[in-house]
Design a protein around this motif. Structure first.
Motif, mmCIF file in Angstrom:
data_model
loop_
_atom_site.group_PDB
_atom_site.id
_atom_site.type_symbol
_atom_site.label_atom_id
_atom_site.label_comp_id
_atom_site.label_asym_id
_atom_site.label_seq_id
_atom_site.Cartn_x
_atom_site.Cartn_y
_atom_site.Cartn_z
ATOM 1 N N ALA A 124 0.724 -1.350 -0.044
ATOM 2 C CA ALA A 124 -0.153 -0.100 -0.051
ATOM 3 C C ALA A 124 0.750 1.411 0.006
ATOM 4 O O ALA A 124 0.655 2.363 -0.570
ATOM 5 N N PHE A 125 1.909 1.290 0.766
ATOM 6 C CA PHE A 125 2.765 2.558 0.639
ATOM 7 C C PHE A 125 4.131 2.536 -0.198
ATOM 8 O O PHE A 125 4.716 3.294 -0.309
ATOM 9 N N HIS A 126 4.350 1.049 -0.633
ATOM 10 C CA HIS A 126 5.426 1.115 -1.706
ATOM 11 C C HIS A 126 5.153 1.167 -3.113
ATOM 12 O O HIS A 126 5.931 1.356 -4.001
ATOM 13 N N ASN A 127 3.691 0.566 -3.197
ATOM 14 C CA ASN A 127 3.353 0.540 -4.557
ATOM 15 C C ASN A 127 4.015 -0.487 -5.220
ATOM 16 O O ASN A 127 4.057 -0.306 -6.644
ATOM 17 N N ARG A 128 4.325 -1.510 -4.579
ATOM 18 C CA ARG A 128 5.039 -2.587 -5.393
ATOM 19 C C ARG A 128 5.018 -3.839 -4.285
ATOM 20 O O ARG A 128 4.892 -3.794 -3.202
ATOM 21 N N ALA A 129 5.082 -5.065 -4.830
ATOM 22 C CA ALA A 129 5.084 -6.177 -4.151
ATOM 23 C C ALA A 129 6.698 -6.231 -3.306
ATOM 24 O O ALA A 129 7.570 -5.786 -4.021
ATOM 25 N N PRO A 130 6.748 -6.761 -2.322
ATOM 26 C CA PRO A 130 8.031 -7.017 -1.712
ATOM 27 C C PRO A 130 8.795 -8.004 -2.312
ATOM 28 O O PRO A 130 8.222 -8.977 -2.801
ATOM 29 N N ASP A 131 10.021 -7.667 -2.375
ATOM 30 C CA ASP A 131 10.952 -8.837 -2.728
ATOM 31 C C ASP A 131 11.246 -9.823 -1.895
ATOM 32 O O ASP A 131 11.351 -10.975 -2.164
ATOM 33 N N ASP A 132 11.065 -9.643 -0.480
ATOM 34 C CA ASP A 132 11.207 -10.504 0.639
ATOM 35 C C ASP A 132 10.146 -10.334 1.450
ATOM 36 O O ASP A 132 10.096 -9.424 2.202
ATOM 37 N N ARG A 133 9.160 -11.296 1.455
ATOM 38 C CA ARG A 133 8.011 -11.030 2.426
ATOM 39 C C ARG A 133 8.343 -11.282 3.821
ATOM 40 O O ARG A 133 7.678 -10.381 4.580
ATOM 41 N N GLU A 134 9.202 -11.770 4.230
ATOM 42 C CA GLU A 134 9.471 -11.786 5.654
ATOM 43 C C GLU A 134 10.186 -10.728 6.166
ATOM 44 O O GLU A 134 9.797 -10.291 7.209
ATOM 45 N N ARG A 135 10.933 -9.891 5.383
ATOM 46 C CA ARG A 135 11.534 -8.727 5.711
ATOM 47 C C ARG A 135 10.577 -7.741 5.555
ATOM 48 O O ARG A 135 10.520 -6.660 6.438
ATOM 49 N N ALA A 136 9.554 -7.895 4.512
ATOM 50 C CA ALA A 136 8.625 -6.863 4.471
ATOM 51 C C ALA A 136 7.702 -6.913 5.879
ATOM 52 O O ALA A 136 7.398 -5.887 6.501
ATOM 53 N N ARG A 137 7.438 -8.208 6.455
ATOM 54 C CA ARG A 137 6.646 -8.467 7.486
ATOM 55 C C ARG A 137 7.305 -7.711 8.869
ATOM 56 O O ARG A 137 6.792 -6.892 9.933
ATOM 57 N N ASP A 138 8.724 -7.967 8.807
ATOM 58 C CA ASP A 138 9.588 -7.266 10.010
ATOM 59 C C ASP A 138 9.608 -5.817 9.786
ATOM 60 O O ASP A 138 9.248 -5.091 11.059
ATOM 61 N N ALA A 139 9.440 -5.244 8.610
ATOM 62 C CA ALA A 139 9.379 -3.756 8.550
ATOM 63 C C ALA A 139 8.099 -3.301 9.148
ATOM 64 O O ALA A 139 7.993 -2.178 9.747
ATOM 65 N N ILE A 140 6.916 -3.757 8.785
ATOM 66 C CA ILE A 140 5.472 -3.438 9.096
ATOM 67 C C ILE A 140 5.639 -3.653 10.488
ATOM 68 O O ILE A 140 5.023 -2.757 11.328
ATOM 69 N N ARG A 141 6.129 -4.770 10.933
ATOM 70 C CA ARG A 141 6.000 -4.719 12.534
ATOM 71 C C ARG A 141 6.551 -3.730 13.327
ATOM 72 O O ARG A 141 6.272 -3.162 14.388
ATOM 73 N N TRP A 142 7.765 -3.299 12.812
ATOM 74 C CA TRP A 142 8.247 -2.263 13.449
ATOM 75 C C TRP A 142 7.686 -0.968 13.380
ATOM 76 O O TRP A 142 7.708 -0.141 14.307
ATOM 77 N N HIS A 143 7.109 -0.593 12.114
ATOM 78 C CA HIS A 143 6.254 0.720 12.023
ATOM 79 C C HIS A 143 4.802 0.655 12.988
ATOM 80 O O HIS A 143 4.742 1.507 13.544
ATOM 81 N N ILE A 144 4.341 -0.552 13.032
ATOM 82 C CA ILE A 144 3.006 -0.889 13.884
ATOM 83 C C ILE A 144 3.601 -0.466 15.434
ATOM 84 O O ILE A 144 2.872 -0.027 16.195
#
Length: 243
Positions: free
Chosen positions: A187-207
């Motif tokens: 939603a905020f990168h306007n692209r699919a993540p290259d690494d889903r696990e790293r994407a989840r970690d990034a979102i977890r930190w923002h939350i």
């Protein structure tokens, strides 16, 4: 709940179907049970149910996701719970993308079914975020001005980063459903993540950071909630109904 919620159960397994029907009826629901998507779709054509519980795997025709899609198209305010035999990320992701309100793995415990059904109905019936004509999203003292990209809590400014603002805005705009970490990333990168696990970690930190800025108690949040194994949802349904 005063009136008995009218519920449609869709499951090809007779024992599972009977269990679901008896469990829901024992907890004050009216329950109609069918064994195929075709019959479910026929009933959904003209009948608005309060809740639909459908197995993901159905025999003889379309599967449960087809039923869920039909519900969201024909009766968009009706909550849907998906049940599944096997744990599958792709299946869960497909269900989340449809905006389902619960996802249960078989064998299902009666208490888990009762809890998930209750929460799905509460979330759907609750008055969540309201958007004023000025473009301000608000709920329980938390307000996001979409035009100014500013947030306030009980009238006091909240210092959100641009990313945090976008994530919170997206959750508030989608407060009727569970949103996965991957969807939030997209939603905020306007692209699919290259690494889903790293994407989840990034979102977890923002939350984590958002909660420490808006929650009265970040360890017991009322605004941004985890939905185990699925993602996040906005608004604490346990505390929506105030005297």
């Amino acid at each position: 709940m005063t009136a008995k919620p009218n519920t449609l159960i869709v499951d090809s397994d007779e024992s599972d179907r009977t269990f679901l029907q008896q469990s829901l009826e024992g907890n004050g629901y009216l329950a109609t049970a069918v064994d195929t998507a075709v019959e479910a779709l026929d009933r959904l054509r003209d009948t608005p149910f309060d809740l639909v519980v459908t197995a993901q795997e159905l025999d003889n025709g379309p599967g449960g996701l087809r039923v869920a899609r039909a519900v969201k198209w024909r009766w968009p305010t009706t909550p849907v719970i998906i049940t599944a035999r096997n744990e599958s990320f792709d299946a869960a992701k497909a269900a989340i993308d449809l905006g389902v309100d619960g996802y249960l793995l078989k064998p299902i415990e009666s208490a888990d079914l009762k809890y998930t059904a209750k929460k799905a109905l509460e979330r759907q019936r609750a008055c969540h975020c309201t958007e004023r004509p000025s473009g301000v999203l608000s709920w329980r003292g938390l307000a996001l001005d979409k035009r100014k990209a500013e947030a306030t809590l009980n009238g006091e400014p909240v210092d959100l980063t641009p990313t945090e603002f976008k994530l919170l805005r997206y959750l508030m705009e989608n407060d009727y459903r569970v949103v996965s970490s991957v969807e939030l990333f997209e939603a905020f990168h306007n692209r699919a993540p290259d690494d889903r696990e790293r994407a989840r970690d990034a979102i977890r930190w923002h939350i984590y950071n958002i909660r420490h800025k808006i929650e009265p108690d970040p360890q017991d949040p009322i605004y941004v909630l985890n939905v185990y194994g699925l993602g996040y949802t906005f608004a604490g349904v346990d505390t929506l109904h105030e005297a």
